[in-house]
Design a protein around this motif. Sequence first.
Motif, mmCIF file in Angstrom:
data_model
loop_
_atom_site.group_PDB
_atom_site.id
_atom_site.type_symbol
_atom_site.label_atom_id
_atom_site.label_comp_id
_atom_site.label_asym_id
_atom_site.label_seq_id
_atom_site.Cartn_x
_atom_site.Cartn_y
_atom_site.Cartn_z
ATOM 1 N N UNK A 188 0.845 -1.188 0.000
ATOM 2 C CA UNK A 188 0.000 0.000 0.000
ATOM 3 C C UNK A 188 0.878 1.235 0.000
ATOM 4 N N UNK A 189 0.657 2.121 -0.960
ATOM 5 C CA UNK A 189 1.397 3.376 -1.069
ATOM 6 C C UNK A 189 0.429 4.524 -0.821
ATOM 7 N N UNK A 190 0.811 5.437 0.082
ATOM 8 C CA UNK A 190 -0.025 6.582 0.418
ATOM 9 C C UNK A 190 0.764 7.872 0.196
ATOM 10 N N UNK A 191 0.101 8.842 -0.456
ATOM 11 C CA UNK A 191 0.738 10.130 -0.715
ATOM 12 C C UNK A 191 -0.347 11.171 -0.983
ATOM 13 N N UNK A 192 -0.321 12.264 -0.251
ATOM 14 C CA UNK A 192 -1.234 13.378 -0.497
ATOM 15 C C UNK A 192 -2.695 13.004 -0.522
ATOM 16 N N UNK A 193 -3.122 12.102 0.354
ATOM 17 C CA UNK A 193 -4.518 11.682 0.402
ATOM 18 C C UNK A 193 -4.889 10.630 -0.630
ATOM 19 N N UNK A 194 -3.925 10.186 -1.415
ATOM 20 C CA UNK A 194 -4.157 9.155 -2.434
ATOM 21 C C UNK A 194 -3.546 7.851 -1.942
ATOM 22 N N UNK A 195 -4.275 6.755 -2.129
ATOM 23 C CA UNK A 195 -3.778 5.437 -1.747
ATOM 24 C C UNK A 195 -3.849 4.504 -2.946
ATOM 25 N N UNK A 196 -2.758 3.803 -3.190
ATOM 26 C CA UNK A 196 -2.734 2.761 -4.221
ATOM 27 C C UNK A 196 -2.321 1.461 -3.565
ATOM 28 N N UNK A 197 -3.014 0.377 -3.925
ATOM 29 C CA UNK A 197 -2.763 -0.937 -3.327
ATOM 30 C C UNK A 197 -2.660 -1.975 -4.432
ATOM 31 N N UNK A 198 -1.783 -2.960 -4.213
ATOM 32 C CA UNK A 198 -1.725 -4.083 -5.139
ATOM 33 C C UNK A 198 -1.356 -5.362 -4.402
ATOM 34 N N UNK A 199 -1.761 -6.479 -5.015
ATOM 35 C CA UNK A 199 -1.482 -7.801 -4.436
ATOM 36 C C UNK A 199 -0.116 -8.292 -4.895
ATOM 37 N N UNK A 200 0.556 -8.967 -3.967
ATOM 38 C CA UNK A 200 1.827 -9.624 -4.262
ATOM 39 C C UNK A 200 1.702 -11.091 -3.858
ATOM 40 N N UNK A 201 2.284 -11.979 -4.644
ATOM 41 C CA UNK A 201 2.237 -13.404 -4.329
ATOM 42 C C UNK A 201 3.647 -13.932 -4.192
ATOM 43 N N UNK A 202 3.982 -14.332 -2.971
ATOM 44 C CA UNK A 202 5.295 -14.924 -2.679
ATOM 45 C C UNK A 202 5.180 -16.433 -2.738
#
Length: 98
Positions: free
Chosen positions: A82-96
């Motif tokens: 999860x990346x957060x910056x200036x009120x914006x959030x982006x999320x992505x799935x990772x598979x280990x």
Amino acid sequence: NSHSEVKMNVPGKFRLNQAYPNPFNPTTSLNLHIPVKGNVNVQVYNLHGQIVNTLLSGNNPANTYSLVWDASNSPSGMYFVKAEFGGITETQKLMLIK
């Protein structure tokens, strides 16, 4: 004229690119684009919502950041970055997969 232009590598908007490789073992890389200086927080979470790793945190200048998560000490499974910056959030799935 175009002979005196200086190209800038400052990204136009906040963006977290897809992790590569994904699925991965044991490391994966992501590019994060920050358009202006500001507080940014990039963390990896497990399925229980617990923070497993912090990839970037704090007040950072505008730039493109190459982030690497080394999951050598984490068990196989699904994770979220999860990346957060200036009120914006982006999320992505990772598979280990080990």
